[in-house]
Design a protein around this motif. Structure first.
Motif, PDB file in Angstrom:
ATOM      1  N   LYS A   1       6.951 -35.257   2.142  1.00  0.00           N
ATOM      2  CA  LYS A   1       7.338 -35.501   0.745  1.00  0.00           C
ATOM      3  C   LYS A   1       6.742 -36.812   0.240  1.00  0.00           C
ATOM      4  O   LYS A   1       6.218 -36.881  -0.877  1.00  0.00           O
ATOM      5  CB  LYS A   1       8.868 -35.552   0.609  1.00  0.00           C
ATOM      6  CG  LYS A   1       9.572 -34.239   0.738  1.00  0.00           C
ATOM      7  CD  LYS A   1      11.076 -34.465   0.614  1.00  0.00           C
ATOM      8  CE  LYS A   1      11.868 -33.221   0.919  1.00  0.00           C
ATOM      9  NZ  LYS A   1      13.325 -33.472   0.867  1.00  0.00           N
ATOM     10  N   ILE A   2       6.839 -37.834   1.055  1.00  0.00           N
ATOM     11  CA  ILE A   2       6.287 -39.140   0.663  1.00  0.00           C
ATOM     12  C   ILE A   2       4.773 -39.047   0.509  1.00  0.00           C
ATOM     13  O   ILE A   2       4.198 -39.570  -0.454  1.00  0.00           O
ATOM     14  CB  ILE A   2       6.684 -40.224   1.683  1.00  0.00           C
ATOM     15  CG1 ILE A   2       8.199 -40.448   1.635  1.00  0.00           C
ATOM     16  CG2 ILE A   2       5.940 -41.528   1.414  1.00  0.00           C
ATOM     17  CD1 ILE A   2       8.742 -41.274   2.793  1.00  0.00           C
ATOM     18  N   GLY A   3       4.140 -38.373   1.446  1.00  0.00           N
ATOM     19  CA  GLY A   3       2.688 -38.206   1.375  1.00  0.00           C
ATOM     20  C   GLY A   3       2.263 -37.487   0.107  1.00  0.00           C
ATOM     21  O   GLY A   3       1.293 -37.875  -0.548  1.00  0.00           O
ATOM     22  N   LYS A   4       3.011 -36.465  -0.257  1.00  0.00           N
ATOM     23  CA  LYS A   4       2.709 -35.719  -1.480  1.00  0.00           C
ATOM     24  C   LYS A   4       2.890 -36.605  -2.711  1.00  0.00           C
ATOM     25  O   LYS A   4       2.055 -36.618  -3.613  1.00  0.00           O
ATOM     26  CB  LYS A   4       3.618 -34.491  -1.567  1.00  0.00           C
ATOM     27  CG  LYS A   4       3.219 -33.504  -2.620  1.00  0.00           C
ATOM     28  CD  LYS A   4       4.045 -32.241  -2.487  1.00  0.00           C
ATOM     29  CE  LYS A   4       3.532 -31.183  -3.445  1.00  0.00           C
ATOM     30  NZ  LYS A   4       4.250 -29.924  -3.299  1.00  0.00           N
ATOM     31  N   ARG A   5       3.975 -37.374  -2.733  1.00  0.00           N
ATOM     32  CA  ARG A   5       4.266 -38.259  -3.860  1.00  0.00           C
ATOM     33  C   ARG A   5       3.154 -39.294  -4.062  1.00  0.00           C
ATOM     34  O   ARG A   5       2.751 -39.584  -5.172  1.00  0.00           O
ATOM     35  CB  ARG A   5       5.599 -38.957  -3.629  1.00  0.00           C
ATOM     36  CG  ARG A   5       6.046 -39.828  -4.791  1.00  0.00           C
ATOM     37  CD  ARG A   5       7.411 -40.496  -4.563  1.00  0.00           C
ATOM     38  NE  ARG A   5       8.378 -39.639  -3.913  1.00  0.00           N
ATOM     39  CZ  ARG A   5       9.090 -39.983  -2.827  1.00  0.00           C
ATOM     40  NH1 ARG A   5       8.955 -41.184  -2.299  1.00  0.00           N
ATOM     41  NH2 ARG A   5       9.952 -39.149  -2.300  1.00  0.00           N
ATOM     42  N   TYR A   6       2.653 -39.846  -2.956  1.00  0.00           N
ATOM     43  CA  TYR A   6       1.620 -40.884  -3.031  1.00  0.00           C
ATOM     44  C   TYR A   6       0.199 -40.365  -2.841  1.00  0.00           C
ATOM     45  O   TYR A   6      -0.748 -41.146  -2.803  1.00  0.00           O
ATOM     46  CB  TYR A   6       1.916 -41.989  -2.007  1.00  0.00           C
ATOM     47  CG  TYR A   6       3.124 -42.800  -2.362  1.00  0.00           C
ATOM     48  CD1 TYR A   6       3.091 -43.723  -3.389  1.00  0.00           C
ATOM     49  CD2 TYR A   6       4.318 -42.616  -1.672  1.00  0.00           C
ATOM     50  CE1 TYR A   6       4.210 -44.465  -3.724  1.00  0.00           C
ATOM     51  CE2 TYR A   6       5.445 -43.350  -1.998  1.00  0.00           C
ATOM     52  CZ  TYR A   6       5.385 -44.277  -3.026  1.00  0.00           C
ATOM     53  OH  TYR A   6       6.505 -45.001  -3.352  1.00  0.00           O
TER      54      TYR A   6
ATOM     55  N   SER B   1      -2.158 -38.732   3.211  1.00  0.00           N
ATOM     56  CA  SER B   1      -1.902 -37.864   4.363  1.00  0.00           C
ATOM     57  C   SER B   1      -0.817 -38.465   5.259  1.00  0.00           C
ATOM     58  O   SER B   1      -0.549 -39.673   5.204  1.00  0.00           O
ATOM     59  CB  SER B   1      -3.187 -37.696   5.179  1.00  0.00           C
ATOM     60  OG  SER B   1      -3.538 -38.932   5.788  1.00  0.00           O
ATOM     61  N   ARG B   2      -0.219 -37.610   6.066  1.00  0.00           N
ATOM     62  CA  ARG B   2       0.749 -38.104   7.039  1.00  0.00           C
ATOM     63  C   ARG B   2       0.072 -39.103   7.975  1.00  0.00           C
ATOM     64  O   ARG B   2       0.654 -40.120   8.330  1.00  0.00           O
ATOM     65  CB  ARG B   2       1.342 -36.955   7.850  1.00  0.00           C
ATOM     66  CG  ARG B   2       2.312 -36.109   7.055  1.00  0.00           C
ATOM     67  CD  ARG B   2       2.937 -35.033   7.897  1.00  0.00           C
ATOM     68  NE  ARG B   2       1.891 -34.213   8.514  1.00  0.00           N
ATOM     69  CZ  ARG B   2       2.054 -33.444   9.573  1.00  0.00           C
ATOM     70  NH1 ARG B   2       3.216 -33.378  10.160  1.00  0.00           N
ATOM     71  NH2 ARG B   2       1.075 -32.739  10.055  1.00  0.00           N
ATOM     72  N   SER B   3      -1.159 -38.819   8.337  1.00  0.00           N
ATOM     73  CA  SER B   3      -1.901 -39.711   9.219  1.00  0.00           C
ATOM     74  C   SER B   3      -2.034 -41.103   8.605  1.00  0.00           C
ATOM     75  O   SER B   3      -1.832 -42.115   9.278  1.00  0.00           O
ATOM     76  CB  SER B   3      -3.291 -39.127   9.497  1.00  0.00           C
ATOM     77  OG  SER B   3      -4.022 -39.982  10.339  1.00  0.00           O
ATOM     78  N   PHE B   4      -2.346 -41.166   7.316  1.00  0.00           N
ATOM     79  CA  PHE B   4      -2.466 -42.451   6.620  1.00  0.00           C
ATOM     80  C   PHE B   4      -1.129 -43.185   6.644  1.00  0.00           C
ATOM     81  O   PHE B   4      -1.073 -44.382   6.951  1.00  0.00           O
ATOM     82  CB  PHE B   4      -2.921 -42.238   5.178  1.00  0.00           C
ATOM     83  CG  PHE B   4      -2.939 -43.511   4.367  1.00  0.00           C
ATOM     84  CD1 PHE B   4      -4.059 -44.322   4.365  1.00  0.00           C
ATOM     85  CD2 PHE B   4      -1.832 -43.895   3.623  1.00  0.00           C
ATOM     86  CE1 PHE B   4      -4.079 -45.505   3.634  1.00  0.00           C
ATOM     87  CE2 PHE B   4      -1.834 -45.067   2.893  1.00  0.00           C
ATOM     88  CZ  PHE B   4      -2.963 -45.880   2.898  1.00  0.00           C
TER      89      PHE B   4
END
Length: 94
Positions: free
Chosen positions: A21-26, A29-32
């Motif tokens: 969810k956070i990755g999508k908002r910002y 990627s999850r990796s980042f």
């Protein structure tokens, strides 16, 4: 050639959902996000270790306030009879 390495970690599913969810908002990627979190942790840990070593050095030099003085000062904070912060003392010959 990239100057990176791959690390594998197991995350609870609920944490992974939140991370997505956070990755999508910002738009990251999850990796980042994981790399940023680990980087922040490592920097904080380096600062913590440096502060601990600084404190150990002060103790070795005898440059510290007595525990009872610090405790009495801390208890007085916010009271009508607030004490001054205790000074560091040289209590032992170096």
């Amino acid at each position: 050639m990239s100057d990176t390495t791959t690390v594998t970690a197991r995350l609870p599913k609920a944490l992974d959902v939140e991370l997505k969810k956070i990755g999508k908002r910002y738009r990251r990627s999850r990796s980042f996000l994981i790399a940023e979190a680990i980087s922040d942790f490592v920097e904080t840990e380096k600062l913590r270790q440096a502060a601990l070593e600084e404190g150990r050095d002060a103790i070795r030099r005898g440059a510290y306030a007595e525990h009872d003085d610090v405790e009495a000062w801390a208890r007085s904070l916010g009271s009508a009879k607030q004490r001054q912060r205790p000074d560091r003392k040289r209590v032992r010959a170096a």
